[in-house]
Write a protein that holds these residues in place. Structure first.
Motif, PDB file in Angstrom:
ATOM      1  N   SER A  73       0.825  -1.210   0.000  1.00  0.00           N
ATOM      2  CA  SER A  73       0.000   0.000   0.000  1.00  0.00           C
ATOM      3  C   SER A  73       0.855   1.255   0.000  1.00  0.00           C
ATOM      4  O   SER A  73       2.041   1.226   0.350  1.00  0.00           O
ATOM      5  N   SER A  74       0.246   2.365  -0.391  1.00  0.00           N
ATOM      6  CA  SER A  74       0.966   3.636  -0.493  1.00  0.00           C
ATOM      7  C   SER A  74       1.316   4.208   0.870  1.00  0.00           C
ATOM      8  O   SER A  74       2.274   4.977   0.996  1.00  0.00           O
ATOM      9  N   ASP A  75       0.557   3.824   1.899  1.00  0.00           N
ATOM     10  CA  ASP A  75       0.786   4.406   3.233  1.00  0.00           C
ATOM     11  C   ASP A  75       1.147   3.372   4.294  1.00  0.00           C
ATOM     12  O   ASP A  75       1.153   3.672   5.482  1.00  0.00           O
ATOM     13  N   GLY A  76       1.472   2.147   3.851  1.00  0.00           N
ATOM     14  CA  GLY A  76       1.852   1.102   4.794  1.00  0.00           C
ATOM     15  C   GLY A  76       0.695   0.375   5.437  1.00  0.00           C
ATOM     16  O   GLY A  76       0.895  -0.458   6.321  1.00  0.00           O
ATOM     17  N   SER A  77      -0.537   0.677   5.001  1.00  0.00           N
ATOM     18  CA  SER A  77      -1.706   0.000   5.567  1.00  0.00           C
ATOM     19  C   SER A  77      -1.734  -1.468   5.162  1.00  0.00           C
ATOM     20  O   SER A  77      -1.200  -1.850   4.115  1.00  0.00           O
ATOM     21  N   SER A  78      -2.380  -2.274   5.982  1.00  0.00           N
ATOM     22  CA  SER A  78      -2.623  -3.672   5.640  1.00  0.00           C
ATOM     23  C   SER A  78      -4.007  -3.779   4.999  1.00  0.00           C
ATOM     24  O   SER A  78      -4.777  -2.812   4.987  1.00  0.00           O
ATOM     25  N   LEU A  79      -4.322  -4.944   4.456  1.00  0.00           N
ATOM     26  CA  LEU A  79      -5.648  -5.150   3.876  1.00  0.00           C
ATOM     27  C   LEU A  79      -6.740  -4.949   4.928  1.00  0.00           C
ATOM     28  O   LEU A  79      -7.805  -4.413   4.631  1.00  0.00           O
ATOM     29  N   GLU A  80      -6.429  -5.335   6.147  1.00  0.00           N
ATOM     30  CA  GLU A  80      -7.434  -5.246   7.219  1.00  0.00           C
ATOM     31  C   GLU A  80      -7.720  -3.808   7.633  1.00  0.00           C
ATOM     32  O   GLU A  80      -8.866  -3.482   7.977  1.00  0.00           O
ATOM     33  N   SER A 120     -12.402  -8.604  -2.088  1.00  0.00           N
ATOM     34  CA  SER A 120     -13.781  -8.148  -1.890  1.00  0.00           C
ATOM     35  C   SER A 120     -14.484  -8.915  -0.779  1.00  0.00           C
ATOM     36  O   SER A 120     -15.335  -8.361  -0.075  1.00  0.00           O
ATOM     37  N   ARG A 121     -14.124 -10.164  -0.610  1.00  0.00           N
ATOM     38  CA  ARG A 121     -14.735 -10.962   0.469  1.00  0.00           C
ATOM     39  C   ARG A 121     -14.266 -10.469   1.830  1.00  0.00           C
ATOM     40  O   ARG A 121     -15.060 -10.358   2.767  1.00  0.00           O
ATOM     41  N   ILE A 122     -12.984 -10.157   1.934  1.00  0.00           N
ATOM     42  CA  ILE A 122     -12.436  -9.711   3.214  1.00  0.00           C
ATOM     43  C   ILE A 122     -12.788  -8.243   3.487  1.00  0.00           C
ATOM     44  O   ILE A 122     -13.086  -7.860   4.622  1.00  0.00           O
ATOM     45  N   ARG A 123     -12.745  -7.408   2.425  1.00  0.00           N
ATOM     46  CA  ARG A 123     -13.017  -5.980   2.559  1.00  0.00           C
ATOM     47  C   ARG A 123     -14.030  -5.542   1.497  1.00  0.00           C
ATOM     48  O   ARG A 123     -13.651  -4.960   0.471  1.00  0.00           O
ATOM     49  N   PRO A 124     -15.316  -5.802   1.715  1.00  0.00           N
ATOM     50  CA  PRO A 124     -16.324  -5.409   0.729  1.00  0.00           C
ATOM     51  C   PRO A 124     -16.484  -3.903   0.564  1.00  0.00           C
ATOM     52  O   PRO A 124     -17.173  -3.445  -0.353  1.00  0.00           O
ATOM     53  N   ASP A 125     -15.837  -3.110   1.434  1.00  0.00           N
ATOM     54  CA  ASP A 125     -15.960  -1.653   1.381  1.00  0.00           C
ATOM     55  C   ASP A 125     -14.848  -0.986   0.580  1.00  0.00           C
ATOM     56  O   ASP A 125     -14.729   0.243   0.572  1.00  0.00           O
ATOM     57  N   VAL A 126     -14.002  -1.767  -0.124  1.00  0.00           N
ATOM     58  CA  VAL A 126     -12.971  -1.185  -0.993  1.00  0.00           C
ATOM     59  C   VAL A 126     -13.340  -1.456  -2.445  1.00  0.00           C
ATOM     60  O   VAL A 126     -14.223  -2.261  -2.738  1.00  0.00           O
ATOM     61  N   THR A 127     -12.643  -0.779  -3.358  1.00  0.00           N
ATOM     62  CA  THR A 127     -12.872  -0.962  -4.791  1.00  0.00           C
ATOM     63  C   THR A 127     -11.693  -1.717  -5.393  1.00  0.00           C
ATOM     64  O   THR A 127     -10.539  -1.330  -5.195  1.00  0.00           O
ATOM     65  N   VAL A 128     -11.986  -2.786  -6.104  1.00  0.00           N
ATOM     66  CA  VAL A 128     -10.934  -3.577  -6.739  1.00  0.00           C
ATOM     67  C   VAL A 128     -10.944  -3.309  -8.237  1.00  0.00           C
ATOM     68  O   VAL A 128     -11.983  -3.417  -8.885  1.00  0.00           O
ATOM     69  N   LYS A 129      -9.782  -2.953  -8.790  1.00  0.00           N
ATOM     70  CA  LYS A 129      -9.668  -2.663 -10.213  1.00  0.00           C
ATOM     71  C   LYS A 129      -8.530  -3.471 -10.828  1.00  0.00           C
ATOM     72  O   LYS A 129      -7.531  -3.744 -10.161  1.00  0.00           O
ATOM     73  N   PRO A 132       2.426  -9.585   4.445  1.00  0.00           N
ATOM     74  CA  PRO A 132       2.101 -10.926   3.955  1.00  0.00           C
ATOM     75  C   PRO A 132       0.622 -11.236   4.194  1.00  0.00           C
ATOM     76  O   PRO A 132       0.050 -10.846   5.216  1.00  0.00           O
ATOM     77  N   LEU A 133       0.005 -11.923   3.253  1.00  0.00           N
ATOM     78  CA  LEU A 133      -1.383 -12.353   3.400  1.00  0.00           C
ATOM     79  C   LEU A 133      -1.387 -13.833   3.759  1.00  0.00           C
ATOM     80  O   LEU A 133      -0.825 -14.658   3.039  1.00  0.00           O
ATOM     81  N   SER A 134      -2.005 -14.161   4.870  1.00  0.00           N
ATOM     82  CA  SER A 134      -2.017 -15.538   5.360  1.00  0.00           C
ATOM     83  C   SER A 134      -2.752 -16.453   4.386  1.00  0.00           C
ATOM     84  O   SER A 134      -3.849 -16.127   3.909  1.00  0.00           O
ATOM     85  N   ILE A 135      -2.145 -17.609   4.096  1.00  0.00           N
ATOM     86  CA  ILE A 135      -2.800 -18.557   3.186  1.00  0.00           C
ATOM     87  C   ILE A 135      -4.052 -19.153   3.812  1.00  0.00           C
ATOM     88  O   ILE A 135      -4.872 -19.753   3.112  1.00  0.00           O
ATOM     89  N   ASP A 136      -4.229 -18.993   5.110  1.00  0.00           N
ATOM     90  CA  ASP A 136      -5.425 -19.508   5.776  1.00  0.00           C
ATOM     91  C   ASP A 136      -6.664 -18.697   5.420  1.00  0.00           C
ATOM     92  O   ASP A 136      -7.780 -19.227   5.413  1.00  0.00           O
ATOM     93  N   ILE A 137      -6.485 -17.403   5.122  1.00  0.00           N
ATOM     94  CA  ILE A 137      -7.631 -16.561   4.779  1.00  0.00           C
ATOM     95  C   ILE A 137      -7.552 -16.026   3.349  1.00  0.00           C
ATOM     96  O   ILE A 137      -8.535 -15.519   2.820  1.00  0.00           O
ATOM     97  N   PHE A 138      -6.364 -16.139   2.723  1.00  0.00           N
ATOM     98  CA  PHE A 138      -6.171 -15.631   1.365  1.00  0.00           C
ATOM     99  C   PHE A 138      -5.465 -16.721   0.563  1.00  0.00           C
ATOM    100  O   PHE A 138      -4.243 -16.769   0.476  1.00  0.00           O
TER     101      PHE A 138
END
Length: 214
Positions: free
Chosen positions: A106-113, A133-142, A181-187
């Motif tokens: 991310s541009s500001d060091g944020s995580s997906l969560e 989209s499943r984890i964060r339905p409030d973001v836009t995926v392009k 890193p995105l955990s393979i358990d949820i991603f």
């Protein structure tokens, strides 16, 4: 003995092929290897990847060169190789696998969560788009295209706030970038992600024997 090695012309593909060659030289010091760069359909079609029939788009032309004896073997990302190869070809070797997980940049060091609501997330993969989209339905995926370093530069907050990539690609290119890193358990990663497949002619016993030492 000199071998001609087929590979896509992408930055990551050449890096992977050079790594394979360096490993092969350790066990075959008397052999020489020359890379032949081959353009594939996936390299010339600029549409978002998940709008294209992806079967073989990153390997068909390279494997055709193997089959027609223009090159001796080919180096692919395993996830790009179809489950059924031409009967004249065989996966001769799968070297040690890299990390299998995806990462979030991310541009500001944020995580997906914790990235801001409404953030624009770039990915070339339908699988990743669905999982984001499943984890964060409030973001836009392009959709986003380009080599790894190009995509990282796009995650500057101007067009994209973040991107999702495979960790293996970043590692093989030696890109210095902060990521979560995105955990393979949820991603869940793509089948074969992080692995390299080396394809040779099925009847070329000498080359197969040489590759199996890797």
């Amino acid at each position: 003995m000199k071998y001609i090695v087929g590979a896509r012309g992408s930055q990551l593909s050449i890096a992977q092929t050079n790594w394979v060659i360096s490993e092969l030289k350790k066990v075959n010091p008397d052999c020489e290897y020359e890379i032949k760069s081959i353009t594939t359909k996936g390299d010339t079609d600029s549409r978002p990847l998940f709008t294209i029939n992806q079967k073989g788009i990153f390997e068909k032309e390279v494997d055709r060169a193997v089959s027609q004896k223009e090159v001796d073997f080919a180096v692919h990302s395993l996830k790009d190789v179809p489950s059924e190869l031409d009967e004249s070809l065989i996966i001769a070797s799968i070297p040690k696998r890299e990390a299998v997980n995806d990462v979030f940049i991310s541009s500001d060091g944020s995580s997906l969560e914790n990235i801001k609501k409404g953030a624009v997330i770039g990915t070339s993969s339908l699988r990743r788009a669905v999982q984001v989209s499943r984890i964060r339905p409030d973001v836009t995926v392009k959709p986003i295209r380009g080599n790894i370093e190009t995509r990282i530069k796009k995650a500057s907050g101007e067009n994209f706030d973040a991107i999702v990539l495979a960790q293996a690609g970043i590692s093989r290119l030696g890109v210095d970038v902060d990521f979560s890193p995105l955990s393979i358990d949820i991603f869940s990663p793509s089948p074969g992600q992080g692995a390299i497949a080396i394809v040779a002619r099925a009847n070329d016993e000498d080359t197969i024997s040489m590759l199996k030492k890797n």
